[in-house]
Design a protein around this motif. Structure first.
Motif, PDB file in Angstrom:
ATOM      1  N   THR A 191       0.845  -1.191   0.000  1.00  0.00           N
ATOM      2  CA  THR A 191       0.000   0.000   0.000  1.00  0.00           C
ATOM      3  C   THR A 191       0.880   1.240   0.000  1.00  0.00           C
ATOM      4  N   ILE A 192       0.245   2.390  -0.147  1.00  0.00           N
ATOM      5  CA  ILE A 192       0.897   3.686   0.031  1.00  0.00           C
ATOM      6  C   ILE A 192       0.511   4.148   1.430  1.00  0.00           C
ATOM      7  N   LEU A 193       1.483   4.224   2.317  1.00  0.00           N
ATOM      8  CA  LEU A 193       1.197   4.524   3.716  1.00  0.00           C
ATOM      9  C   LEU A 193       0.449   5.839   3.889  1.00  0.00           C
ATOM     10  N   ASN A 194       0.778   6.848   3.095  1.00  0.00           N
ATOM     11  CA  ASN A 194       0.119   8.155   3.204  1.00  0.00           C
ATOM     12  C   ASN A 194      -1.386   8.072   2.996  1.00  0.00           C
ATOM     13  N   GLU A 195      -1.863   7.033   2.360  1.00  0.00           N
ATOM     14  CA  GLU A 195      -3.296   6.903   2.077  1.00  0.00           C
ATOM     15  C   GLU A 195      -4.078   6.282   3.237  1.00  0.00           C
ATOM     16  N   HIS A 196      -3.399   5.839   4.280  1.00  0.00           N
ATOM     17  CA  HIS A 196      -4.087   5.260   5.437  1.00  0.00           C
ATOM     18  C   HIS A 196      -4.544   6.354   6.391  1.00  0.00           C
ATOM     19  N   ASP A 197      -5.669   6.144   7.042  1.00  0.00           N
ATOM     20  CA  ASP A 197      -6.239   7.153   7.936  1.00  0.00           C
ATOM     21  C   ASP A 197      -5.396   7.419   9.174  1.00  0.00           C
ATOM     22  N   VAL A 198      -4.461   6.529   9.515  1.00  0.00           N
ATOM     23  CA  VAL A 198      -3.611   6.750  10.685  1.00  0.00           C
ATOM     24  C   VAL A 198      -2.456   7.706  10.393  1.00  0.00           C
ATOM     25  N   PHE A 199      -2.271   8.057   9.116  1.00  0.00           N
ATOM     26  CA  PHE A 199      -1.249   9.014   8.704  1.00  0.00           C
ATOM     27  C   PHE A 199      -1.935  10.173   7.990  1.00  0.00           C
ATOM     28  N   ASN A 200      -1.273  11.345   7.954  1.00  0.00           N
ATOM     29  CA  ASN A 200      -1.792  12.450   7.143  1.00  0.00           C
ATOM     30  C   ASN A 200      -0.671  13.400   6.769  1.00  0.00           C
ATOM     31  N   ASP A 201      -0.945  14.263   5.810  1.00  0.00           N
ATOM     32  CA  ASP A 201       0.053  15.182   5.273  1.00  0.00           C
ATOM     33  C   ASP A 201       0.039  16.546   5.941  1.00  0.00           C
ATOM     34  N   GLU A 202      -0.754  16.729   6.983  1.00  0.00           N
ATOM     35  CA  GLU A 202      -0.878  18.032   7.629  1.00  0.00           C
ATOM     36  C   GLU A 202      -0.119  18.120   8.957  1.00  0.00           C
ATOM     37  N   ASP A 203      -0.040  17.040   9.678  1.00  0.00           N
ATOM     38  CA  ASP A 203       0.545  17.021  11.021  1.00  0.00           C
ATOM     39  C   ASP A 203       1.858  16.235  11.000  1.00  0.00           C
ATOM     40  N   PRO A 204       3.005  16.870  11.298  1.00  0.00           N
ATOM     41  CA  PRO A 204       4.281  16.144  11.288  1.00  0.00           C
ATOM     42  C   PRO A 204       4.294  14.911  12.190  1.00  0.00           C
ATOM     43  N   ASN A 205       3.469  14.888  13.230  1.00  0.00           N
ATOM     44  CA  ASN A 205       3.370  13.714  14.089  1.00  0.00           C
ATOM     45  C   ASN A 205       2.612  12.571  13.436  1.00  0.00           C
ATOM     46  N   LYS A 206       2.074  12.830  12.244  1.00  0.00           N
ATOM     47  CA  LYS A 206       1.318  11.809  11.507  1.00  0.00           C
ATOM     48  C   LYS A 206       1.909  11.539  10.126  1.00  0.00           C
ATOM     49  N   PHE A 207       3.047  12.189   9.774  1.00  0.00           N
ATOM     50  CA  PHE A 207       3.721  11.860   8.516  1.00  0.00           C
ATOM     51  C   PHE A 207       4.228  10.426   8.622  1.00  0.00           C
ATOM     52  N   PRO A 208       4.188   9.632   7.548  1.00  0.00           N
ATOM     53  CA  PRO A 208       4.647   8.242   7.659  1.00  0.00           C
ATOM     54  C   PRO A 208       6.172   8.100   7.594  1.00  0.00           C
ATOM     55  N   THR A 209       6.863   8.797   8.501  1.00  0.00           N
ATOM     56  CA  THR A 209       8.301   8.583   8.656  1.00  0.00           C
ATOM     57  C   THR A 209       8.495   7.252   9.382  1.00  0.00           C
ATOM     58  N   THR A 210       9.701   6.764   9.402  1.00  0.00           N
ATOM     59  CA  THR A 210       9.960   5.497  10.084  1.00  0.00           C
ATOM     60  C   THR A 210       9.603   5.598  11.562  1.00  0.00           C
ATOM     61  N   GLU A 211       9.907   6.759  12.170  1.00  0.00           N
ATOM     62  CA  GLU A 211       9.583   6.966  13.583  1.00  0.00           C
ATOM     63  C   GLU A 211       8.081   6.881  13.828  1.00  0.00           C
ATOM     64  N   VAL A 212       7.316   7.560  12.994  1.00  0.00           N
ATOM     65  CA  VAL A 212       5.860   7.587  13.168  1.00  0.00           C
ATOM     66  C   VAL A 212       5.254   6.230  12.824  1.00  0.00           C
ATOM     67  N   VAL A 213       5.792   5.547  11.830  1.00  0.00           N
ATOM     68  CA  VAL A 213       5.301   4.206  11.493  1.00  0.00           C
ATOM     69  C   VAL A 213       5.487   3.276  12.692  1.00  0.00           C
ATOM     70  N   ALA A 214       6.659   3.319  13.317  1.00  0.00           N
ATOM     71  CA  ALA A 214       6.909   2.459  14.481  1.00  0.00           C
ATOM     72  C   ALA A 214       5.944   2.781  15.617  1.00  0.00           C
ATOM     73  N   ARG A 215       5.770   4.077  15.931  1.00  0.00           N
ATOM     74  CA  ARG A 215       4.859   4.462  17.019  1.00  0.00           C
ATOM     75  C   ARG A 215       3.423   4.066  16.690  1.00  0.00           C
ATOM     76  N   THR A 216       3.015   4.271  15.447  1.00  0.00           N
ATOM     77  CA  THR A 216       1.640   3.957  15.043  1.00  0.00           C
ATOM     78  C   THR A 216       1.360   2.465  15.140  1.00  0.00           C
ATOM     79  N   ILE A 217       2.308   1.646  14.704  1.00  0.00           N
ATOM     80  CA  ILE A 217       2.134   0.194  14.819  1.00  0.00           C
ATOM     81  C   ILE A 217       1.995  -0.189  16.288  1.00  0.00           C
ATOM     82  N   CYS A 218       2.826   0.378  17.142  1.00  0.00           N
ATOM     83  CA  CYS A 218       2.747   0.080  18.573  1.00  0.00           C
ATOM     84  C   CYS A 218       1.377   0.469  19.129  1.00  0.00           C
ATOM     85  N   GLU A 219       0.896   1.642  18.779  1.00  0.00           N
ATOM     86  CA  GLU A 219      -0.401   2.106  19.283  1.00  0.00           C
ATOM     87  C   GLU A 219      -1.542   1.235  18.773  1.00  0.00           C
ATOM     88  N   MET A 220      -1.479   0.822  17.504  1.00  0.00           N
ATOM     89  CA  MET A 220      -2.523  -0.046  16.946  1.00  0.00           C
ATOM     90  C   MET A 220      -2.558  -1.391  17.668  1.00  0.00           C
TER      91      MET A 220
END
Length: 145
Positions: free
Chosen positions: A79-108
């Motif tokens: 998939t394209i990570l940016n297209e998932h609702d857990v990420f977005n292009d407006e909030d740097p805390n939600k950009f799909p960087t490796t750091e945010v991907v790791a935190r998001t997976i943990c939270e999920m």
């Protein structure tokens, strides 16, 4: 072959479960400062999830390995990570960087674990984006009673 050496996550629990996964996904980081990463590109991510706890469920598991795979691999692979609702292009805390991907997976994963009666904890998520670059996310643990 999946990378199998990860930084250790120290925790106070009796049991520790680790699930390795590999997934292919594309992403971009929507900031000029991201350089080449601003353009859509893909990675083969190597992911390790660490779950810990003191009690097992009625099947003798902290969590079934297949459930972790369903939560992460089945959702994000090819998939394209940016297209998932857990990420977005407006909030740097939600950009799909490796750091945010790791935190998001943990939270999920933790959200799912919270629904289980024996309450295991996701104590770490390792995400390797390239052969030379990875992130280790460890949520702050609340001390046990």
């Amino acid at each position: 072959m999946i990378q199998q050496m990860y930084p250790q996550t120290l925790h106070p629990y009796t049991f520790e479960l680790n699930k390795d996964m590999q997934l292919s996904a594309a992403h971009y980081v929507p900031k000029e400062e991201a350089g080449k990463c601003r353009r859509l590109h893909g990675h083969t991510y190597f992911i390790n999830v660490t779950v810990a706890g003191d009690e097992l469920d009625e099947s003798g598991f902290l969590i079934n390995f297949a459930h972790i795979k369903q939560l992460v691999h089945d959702r994000f692979d090819h998939t394209i990570l940016n297209e998932h609702d857990v990420f977005n292009d407006e909030d740097p805390n939600k950009f799909p960087t490796t750091e945010v991907v790791a935190r998001t997976i943990c939270e999920m994963i933790q959200q799912h674990l919270d629904s289980l009666s024996h309450k295991p904890k996701c104590v770490g998520v390792f995400v390797r984006e390239t052969p030379t670059s990875y992130v280790m996310y460890r949520p702050k643990l609340v001390k046990k009673g």
